[in-house]
Enzyme design. Structure first.
Site, short mmCIF file in Angstrom:
data_model
loop_
_atom_site.label_atom_id
_atom_site.label_comp_id
_atom_site.label_asym_id
_atom_site.label_seq_id
_atom_site.Cartn_x
_atom_site.Cartn_y
_atom_site.Cartn_z
N GLU A 109 0.64 -0.50 -4.79
CA GLU A 109 -0.37 0.70 -4.75
C GLU A 109 0.04 1.88 -4.93
OE1 GLU A 109 -4.05 2.94 -3.19
OE2 GLU A 109 -1.93 2.85 -2.38
N ASP A 125 -0.79 6.35 -5.89
CA ASP A 125 -2.00 7.26 -5.73
C ASP A 125 -1.41 8.30 -6.67
OD1 ASP A 125 -3.55 6.43 -3.46
OD2 ASP A 125 -1.66 6.49 -2.12
N HIS A 185 0.77 -1.14 -0.02
CA HIS A 185 -0.04 0.07 0.04
C HIS A 185 0.79 1.19 -0.07
CE1 HIS A 185 -2.72 2.93 2.44
NE2 HIS A 185 -3.37 2.84 1.26
N ARG A 186 0.57 2.04 -1.17
CA ARG A 186 1.61 3.33 -1.24
C ARG A 186 2.87 2.80 -1.18
NH1 ARG A 186 -1.34 7.24 3.34
NH2 ARG A 186 -3.43 6.40 2.86
N ASP A 239 0.26 -1.92 4.35
CA ASP A 239 1.72 -1.10 4.45
C ASP A 239 2.69 -1.99 4.82
OD1 ASP A 239 -0.18 0.83 4.27
OD2 ASP A 239 0.35 1.89 6.43
N HIS A 269 -0.17 10.86 -2.15
CA HIS A 269 -1.57 10.34 -1.64
C HIS A 269 -2.39 11.61 -1.42
CE1 HIS A 269 -4.62 9.62 1.65
NE2 HIS A 269 -4.59 8.38 0.79
N GLU A 277 -4.45 3.98 -8.27
CA GLU A 277 -5.49 4.79 -7.62
C GLU A 277 -5.64 6.03 -8.30
OE1 GLU A 277 -6.29 5.10 -3.42
OE2 GLU A 277 -7.91 6.50 -3.59
N LYS A 281 -6.94 9.68 -7.53
CA LYS A 281 -7.32 10.40 -6.34
C LYS A 281 -8.28 11.65 -6.65
CE LYS A 281 -6.22 9.29 -2.60
NZ LYS A 281 -6.76 8.18 -1.90
O1 G3P Z 1 -5.93 0.79 -1.89
C1 G3P Z 1 -6.85 1.12 -0.99
C2 G3P Z 1 -6.48 2.59 -0.19
O2 G3P Z 1 -5.50 2.90 -0.72
C3 G3P Z 1 -7.62 3.23 -0.23
O3 G3P Z 1 -7.33 4.60 0.80
O4 G3P Z 1 -6.60 6.62 1.37
O5 G3P Z 1 -5.03 4.85 1.54
O6 G3P Z 1 -5.83 6.00 -0.47
P1 G3P Z 1 -6.12 5.49 0.78
CA CA Z 2 -4.54 4.45 -2.07
#
Ligand code: G3P
Ligand code: CA
Length: 276
Positions: free
Chosen positions: A66, A68, A39-40, A265, A81, A140, A142
């Site tokens: 992942e 953003d 994640h990120r 994470d 993000h 993603e 945003k």
């Molecule tokens: O991939 C799911 C998650 O990233 C969504 O929330 O705020 O971390 O971008 P956020």
């Molecule tokens: Ca995200």
């Protein structure tokens, strides 16, 4: 059922594609093995949405990173993000009010640790070029209401690299903005799209059927995930990726519910991870 899935189903019923199902017109990855999504990037170990975090995700053998995506004042796609620069860089103000050149001067690593001083805010293109083929990329989009036309720009970046064909690369595009994903499905019919869900009211059978017209993944907050939700999503031939695991004990309930992927994470918290 959406066009991709209808085409697949009718070819299957005619016995034409048989075992080619998972690598022609994609719905979702039907693998029995839970997929791990960094994640990120592996953002528990390196500053989120930096090349260091993405490389760490690859080193930890995550199935996907992942990322953003937001847009600069001069229309460039950058990987960060928040809609503002303040939390993760030494800059201030909205991303959309700064040029790429300005944003590239910023330090996106020191907020996490001095060890990462000098990490930059990456561009989408840089991430695609560096990590394609090394891991899947869950992109993603945003706050798309800030960035009219961002869907076309992302589609163009993928097309330029021939990354929009069925399963050429493990690419999924997701967003909290469902209309953007509807648009993305039209722009790139062969790239799976995911809907980020944080409301239980978006997980009813009726809603899921509606979403299955254009989405391949439903990606809910982990707090919404139950076996029944997973079953309902699978009944519509969509996959389910849950977010965001930040504690080891949060993994097992998601495995028990049989989600397809865990977004975390800490990729090493997921028992299937393949790090040596
Ligand atoms: O991939 C799911 C998650 O990233 C969504 O929330 O705020 O971390 O971008 P956020
Ligand atoms: Ca995200």
């Amino acid at each position: 059922m959406n066009v991709k899935k209808m085409a697949t189903a009718s070819l299957l019923s005619m016995g034409i594609i048989g075992s080619m199902f998972t690598n022609t017109i994609t719905a979702y990855d039907h693998s029995d093995q839970v997929q791990t999504v960094a994640h990120r990037g592996a953002s528990g170990y390196a500053p989120e949405n930096t090349m260091a975090a993405f490389q760490k995700g690859v080193d930890m053998k995550a199935d996907y990173i992942e990322i953003d995506v937001q847009q600069t004042k001069d229309g460039e796609l950058v990987v960060i993000h928040d809609v503002t620069l303040d939390r993760t860089t030494n800059g201030t103000g909205y991303v959309k009010n700064h040029t790429l050149e300005e944003i590239r001067q910023l330090d996106a690593g020191s907020y996490f640790s001095p060890e990462f001083a000098g990490e930059k805010v990456p561009t989408l293109e840089e991430v695609l070029d560096e990590f394609r083929g090394k891991t899947g990329i869950l992109i993603e989009l945003k706050a798309t209401y800030h960035y009219p036309g961002i869907e076309e720009k992302v589609a163009e970046a993928l097309k330029e690299r021939n990354m929009h064909k069925p399963n050429n690369d493990k690419i999924i595009v997701q967003s909290f903005q469902f209309e953007s994903m509807k648009k993305m499905d039209k722009l790139l019919p062969n790239v799976p799209v995911g809907l980020l869900v944080y409301l239980a009211t978006d997980l009813t059978e009726a809603k899921l059927e509606e979403f299955s017209a254009y989405a391949e993944y439903i990606n809910p907050s982990k707090s919404l995930v139950t076996s029944s939700v997973v079953e309902k999503v699978h009944e519509q031939d969509m996959g389910i990726m849950a977010w965001t695991v930040r504690k080891p004990e949060e993994v097992q309930p998601l495995l028990d519910a049989e989600v397809d992927a865990i977004i975390t994470d800490y990729p090493d918290y997921v028992p299937s991870h393949k790090e040596d």
